[in-house]
Design a protein around this motif. Structure first.
Motif, PDB file in Angstrom:
ATOM      1  N   LEU A   1       0.856  -1.180   0.000  1.00 34.26           N
ATOM      2  CA  LEU A   1       0.000   0.000   0.000  1.00 34.26           C
ATOM      3  C   LEU A   1       0.891   1.228   0.000  1.00 34.26           C
ATOM      4  O   LEU A   1       1.702   1.402   0.918  1.00 34.26           O
ATOM      5  CB  LEU A   1      -0.911  -0.004   1.231  1.00 34.26           C
ATOM      6  N   THR A   2       0.775   2.078  -1.010  1.00 33.59           N
ATOM      7  CA  THR A   2       1.634   3.261  -1.073  1.00 33.59           C
ATOM      8  C   THR A   2       0.800   4.538  -1.018  1.00 33.59           C
ATOM      9  O   THR A   2      -0.302   4.611  -1.552  1.00 33.59           O
ATOM     10  CB  THR A   2       2.501   3.274  -2.342  1.00 33.59           C
ATOM     11  N   GLY A   3       1.386   5.548  -0.356  1.00 31.68           N
ATOM     12  CA  GLY A   3       0.767   6.857  -0.259  1.00 31.68           C
ATOM     13  C   GLY A   3       1.679   7.925  -0.814  1.00 31.68           C
ATOM     14  O   GLY A   3       2.722   7.637  -1.419  1.00 31.68           O
ATOM     15  N   ALA A   4       1.321   9.167  -0.570  1.00 36.65           N
ATOM     16  CA  ALA A   4       2.019  10.298  -1.170  1.00 36.65           C
ATOM     17  C   ALA A   4       3.501  10.336  -0.822  1.00 36.65           C
ATOM     18  O   ALA A   4       4.323  10.829  -1.601  1.00 36.65           O
ATOM     19  CB  ALA A   4       1.347  11.607  -0.739  1.00 36.65           C
ATOM     20  N   GLY A   5       3.872   9.789   0.346  1.00 33.56           N
ATOM     21  CA  GLY A   5       5.260   9.860   0.782  1.00 33.56           C
ATOM     22  C   GLY A   5       6.235   9.148  -0.138  1.00 33.56           C
ATOM     23  O   GLY A   5       7.424   9.490  -0.169  1.00 33.56           O
TER      24      GLY A   5
ATOM     25  N   ASP B   1     -14.254   3.105  -5.977  1.00 34.83           N
ATOM     26  CA  ASP B   1     -14.830   2.088  -6.831  1.00 34.83           C
ATOM     27  C   ASP B   1     -14.921   0.777  -6.046  1.00 34.83           C
ATOM     28  O   ASP B   1     -13.916   0.278  -5.540  1.00 34.83           O
ATOM     29  CB  ASP B   1     -13.959   1.904  -8.076  1.00 34.83           C
ATOM     30  N   GLU B   2     -16.117   0.222  -5.919  1.00 34.95           N
ATOM     31  CA  GLU B   2     -16.320  -0.961  -5.078  1.00 34.95           C
ATOM     32  C   GLU B   2     -15.549  -2.170  -5.603  1.00 34.95           C
ATOM     33  O   GLU B   2     -15.056  -2.985  -4.819  1.00 34.95           O
ATOM     34  CB  GLU B   2     -17.812  -1.286  -4.981  1.00 34.95           C
ATOM     35  N   THR B   3     -15.449  -2.281  -6.920  1.00 31.46           N
ATOM     36  CA  THR B   3     -14.715  -3.414  -7.492  1.00 31.46           C
ATOM     37  C   THR B   3     -13.239  -3.319  -7.159  1.00 31.46           C
ATOM     38  O   THR B   3     -12.606  -4.305  -6.756  1.00 31.46           O
ATOM     39  CB  THR B   3     -14.909  -3.472  -9.017  1.00 31.46           C
ATOM     40  N   VAL B   4     -12.671  -2.126  -7.316  1.00 32.08           N
ATOM     41  CA  VAL B   4     -11.248  -1.918  -7.015  1.00 32.08           C
ATOM     42  C   VAL B   4     -10.982  -2.150  -5.534  1.00 32.08           C
ATOM     43  O   VAL B   4     -10.014  -2.823  -5.162  1.00 32.08           O
ATOM     44  CB  VAL B   4     -10.807  -0.493  -7.434  1.00 32.08           C
TER      45      VAL B   4
ATOM     46  N   ALA C   1      -8.606  -4.984  -3.699  1.00 29.51           N
ATOM     47  CA  ALA C   1      -7.562  -4.614  -2.742  1.00 29.51           C
ATOM     48  C   ALA C   1      -7.711  -5.398  -1.443  1.00 29.51           C
ATOM     49  O   ALA C   1      -6.715  -5.843  -0.847  1.00 29.51           O
ATOM     50  CB  ALA C   1      -7.621  -3.113  -2.458  1.00 29.51           C
ATOM     51  N   GLN C   2      -8.935  -5.578  -0.986  1.00 32.05           N
ATOM     52  CA  GLN C   2      -9.171  -6.333   0.243  1.00 32.05           C
ATOM     53  C   GLN C   2      -8.759  -7.796   0.080  1.00 32.05           C
ATOM     54  O   GLN C   2      -8.188  -8.395   0.996  1.00 32.05           O
ATOM     55  CB  GLN C   2     -10.640  -6.221   0.628  1.00 32.05           C
ATOM     56  N   ILE C   3      -9.017  -8.370  -1.095  1.00 34.20           N
ATOM     57  CA  ILE C   3      -8.605  -9.750  -1.355  1.00 34.20           C
ATOM     58  C   ILE C   3      -7.085  -9.858  -1.345  1.00 34.20           C
ATOM     59  O   ILE C   3      -6.514 -10.794  -0.754  1.00 34.20           O
ATOM     60  CB  ILE C   3      -9.170 -10.225  -2.709  1.00 34.20           C
ATOM     61  N   ILE C   4      -6.415  -8.902  -1.967  1.00 32.68           N
ATOM     62  CA  ILE C   4      -4.943  -8.909  -2.009  1.00 32.68           C
ATOM     63  C   ILE C   4      -4.370  -8.778  -0.600  1.00 32.68           C
ATOM     64  O   ILE C   4      -3.438  -9.494  -0.227  1.00 32.68           O
ATOM     65  CB  ILE C   4      -4.436  -7.781  -2.922  1.00 32.68           C
ATOM     66  N   ALA C   5      -4.932  -7.859   0.195  1.00 31.44           N
ATOM     67  CA  ALA C   5      -4.443  -7.678   1.567  1.00 31.44           C
ATOM     68  C   ALA C   5      -4.598  -8.965   2.369  1.00 31.44           C
ATOM     69  O   ALA C   5      -3.692  -9.366   3.113  1.00 31.44           O
ATOM     70  CB  ALA C   5      -5.195  -6.536   2.242  1.00 31.44           C
TER      71      ALA C   5
ATOM     72  N   SER D   1      -7.794   0.571   6.452  1.00 34.48           N
ATOM     73  CA  SER D   1      -8.212  -0.686   7.067  1.00 34.48           C
ATOM     74  C   SER D   1      -7.689  -1.912   6.321  1.00 34.48           C
ATOM     75  O   SER D   1      -7.825  -3.034   6.823  1.00 34.48           O
ATOM     76  CB  SER D   1      -9.740  -0.750   7.161  1.00 34.48           C
ATOM     77  N   LEU D   2      -7.084  -1.723   5.157  1.00 36.51           N
ATOM     78  CA  LEU D   2      -6.439  -2.846   4.476  1.00 36.51           C
ATOM     79  C   LEU D   2      -5.340  -3.437   5.362  1.00 36.51           C
ATOM     80  O   LEU D   2      -5.081  -4.642   5.306  1.00 36.51           O
ATOM     81  CB  LEU D   2      -5.847  -2.386   3.143  1.00 36.51           C
TER      82      LEU D   2
END
Length: 263
Positions: free
Chosen positions: A20-24, A171-174, A178-182, A202-203
């Motif tokens: 999971l990546t953010g702005a940093g 987007d609910e699909t996206v 992501a939840q499945i990958i986590a 929450s991932l």
């Protein structure tokens, strides 16, 4: 800089890694973050209004402000940095790597992570969508029109960069992907994100509950530090270089000292 490590079993060759990546992760590419000392929202709190969906749709002035900010955005001239390249290297190593990014700059793909292995949770600034007819066009083509409030050439509707604004649902699909990958990750990296924005943050909880080692690489404390296997404060580019090599099985790349790291 210091790193607190609750346990170092995570630092091993694995088969599945979620990131999971953010702005940093993009600040070293010259793109400012949002909530840091010199972040976009920190230096100009009123700018948040232009990035709120209701305000954007109802106010031509808000739309003009948003389009103006995109016209000179640093992401158009930014290049991937060492952190992006480290994740691309990990994705080529044989480790099943999936990048879940809050960023809209497209730098993970430009660094070499296959587009199919990147989920853009907050959309992309590189595309623009009509809010009326759904037609999509490259944002650079819209900006080239040099209009403060560009309208859809097909139906006259309001054009919006294909990014998720405040007040807009993911987007609910996206998000579901992501939840499945986590939940399937052996190690889940959270990199350059404050982990304050839900439901994306929450991932981390999903990954930990499924038995993954959560490794947080961030300059400042986050709400999930207490459940992480490792919290690393050293510069992101430096940290990801050895972390990715370790997860790919190159143990010699790991730092000599486990605690603290990058002091």
């Amino acid at each position: 800089m210091r790193a607190y490590c609750a346990g170092m079993d995570w630092k091993r060759k694995v088969g599945r890694v979620g990131v999971l990546t953010g702005a940093g992760i993009s600040t070293d590419s010259g793109i400012p973050d949002y909530r840091g000392a010199n972040g976009v929202w920190t230096t100009d709190p009123e700018a948040v209004g232009a990035f709120t969906l209701d305000r954007f749709l109802s106010s031509a002035d808000a739309r003009a402000r948003l389009w103006s900010s995109y016209l000179g955005h640093a992401a158009w001239r930014a290049e991937p940095n060492s952190a992006h390249r480290a994740l691309a290297r990990l994705s080529r190593s044989g480790v099943a790597t999936r990048v879940l990014t809050q960023n809209v700059d497209g730098l993970h793909q430009r660094a070499g992570v296959p587009a199919g292995k990147v989920l853009e949770l907050h959309g992309t600034m590189r595309d623009t969508t009509c809010t009326a007819c759904g037609d999509t066009t490259p944002t650079e083509q819209v900006l080239a029109r040099d209009e403060s409030d560009p309208a859809c050439p097909k139906c006259g509707g309001i054009l919006k960069p294909a990014v998720v604004l405040f007040g807009q649902h993911l987007d609910e699909t996206v998000l579901g992907q992501a939840q499945i990958i986590a939940g399937a990750s052996e190690v889940f990296l959270a990199v350059g994100t404050t982990l304050q924005v839900e439901p994306v943050a929450s991932l981390c909880e999903i990954a930990v509950r499924a038995g993954a080692d959560l490794v947080i690489v961030n300059r400042d404390p986050t709400p999930y530090d207490d459940v992480a296997s490792a919290v690393i404060r050293e510069p992101i580019g430096t940290a990801l270089d050895w972390i990715c090599d370790a997860l790919a099985g190159h143990q010699s790349a790991a730092p000599a000292k486990d605690v603290p790291v990058g002091e």
